[in-house]
Design a protein around this motif. Structure first.
Motif, short mmCIF file in Angstrom:
data_model
loop_
_atom_site.label_atom_id
_atom_site.label_comp_id
_atom_site.label_asym_id
_atom_site.label_seq_id
_atom_site.Cartn_x
_atom_site.Cartn_y
_atom_site.Cartn_z
N UNK A 155 -19.00 57.73 -43.55
CA UNK A 155 -19.03 58.93 -44.38
C UNK A 155 -17.74 59.08 -45.17
N UNK A 156 -16.60 58.89 -44.51
CA UNK A 156 -15.31 58.99 -45.20
C UNK A 156 -15.20 57.93 -46.30
N UNK A 157 -15.70 56.74 -46.03
CA UNK A 157 -15.64 55.68 -47.03
C UNK A 157 -16.53 56.00 -48.23
N UNK A 158 -17.71 56.57 -47.95
CA UNK A 158 -18.62 56.94 -49.05
C UNK A 158 -18.01 58.04 -49.91
N UNK A 159 -17.39 59.03 -49.26
CA UNK A 159 -16.73 60.11 -50.01
C UNK A 159 -15.60 59.54 -50.85
N UNK A 160 -14.84 58.63 -50.27
CA UNK A 160 -13.73 58.02 -51.00
C UNK A 160 -14.24 57.22 -52.19
N UNK A 161 -15.33 56.49 -52.01
CA UNK A 161 -15.91 55.71 -53.12
C UNK A 161 -16.37 56.64 -54.24
N UNK A 162 -16.99 57.77 -53.86
CA UNK A 162 -17.40 58.75 -54.87
C UNK A 162 -16.18 59.32 -55.59
N UNK A 163 -15.10 59.55 -54.83
CA UNK A 163 -13.87 60.07 -55.43
C UNK A 163 -13.29 59.08 -56.44
N UNK A 164 -13.42 57.78 -56.15
CA UNK A 164 -12.96 56.76 -57.10
C UNK A 164 -13.65 56.93 -58.45
#
Length: 227
Positions: A155-164
């Motif tokens: 989940x944290x990785x997906x949020x970070x990817x969206x933030x990118x």
């Protein structure tokens, strides 16, 4: 090469040099922090040796690239692209070493994406962003398949990817605004220089002599009729 493109490339070089110095300092500080705090925070690192090796190699690359950019002012766009490729790969491996993104690595990732949008053209910046997204998200899937990472931080990785993606889009809007202001400022500078040349030409053609003195009564400007 036009004067405007030369001016733009010079600005890109200086910004790239500052960014290169920043990443060298960051890599050195990360390595120093790891060496000083590893005994107290060893549980935070899933693969501490990988973390140490990646940081050491990253510091070596940043120092070499910083010296190279400062000494060789050729192929600046290619040098800058290589900077960001090294950054994304190194940060991805560090993320893997701690089994998922944490706050400070996420912040470094975001800064890298934003800097890439400022220093590279839109297509290259998009490639860097997509590489970062793939490295952050898909390394967890690959790691879970090979059983050396877990999906607990997916989940944290997906949020970070969206933030990118958000940072890339926002940075592109900011870049266009900066380019518009830079072009406007450059055009005004050229127009002012042209008007100064016209005024100087007119004053040189008149028969009346004139002198311009500074506050110390030194002549700073005159025309042939005053001589």
């Amino acid at each position: 090469m036009t004067q405007r493109s030369m001016h733009s490339e010079l600005n890109q070089y200086h910004l790239g040099l500052w960014y290169s110095a920043y990443r060298f300092i960051i890599s050195a500080c990360l390595l120093l922090v790891f060496l000083l705090t590893y005994t107290q925070l060893s549980s935070d690192y899933e693969y501490p040796r990988l973390y140490l090796y990646v940081l050491t190699i990253y510091l070596l690359f940043t120092s070499i690239q910083f010296m190279s950019l400062g000494r060789f002012k050729v192929r600046i766009p290619n040098q800058l692209l290589l900077l960001f490729i090294v950054d994304v790969i190194s940060l991805s491996l560090l993320t893997l070493a701690i089994d998922g993104p944490n706050l400070h690595l996420s912040l470094l990732f975001v800064i890298t994406i934003f800097a890439a949008s400022l220093l590279l053209d839109a297509q290259k910046a998009l490639v860097i962003t997509l590489i970062a997204v793939i490295c952050v998200v898909y390394q967890l899937f690959l790691g879970s398949i090979l059983e050396f990472t877990s999906l607990k931080n997916l989940t944290n990785s997906a949020i970070l990817a969206f933030l990118f993606c958000v940072v890339y889009g926002s940075a592109q809007i900011a870049v266009k605004r900066f380019q518009l202001l830079e072009n406007l400022n450059f055009s005004q500078s050229l127009e002012l220089h042209r008007l100064q040349n016209i005024n100087r030409y007119i004053l040189e053609q008149i028969d009346t002599g004139y002198l311009v003195l500074d506050e110390n009564c030194h002549v700073v400007l005159s025309n042939p009729a005053a001589c």
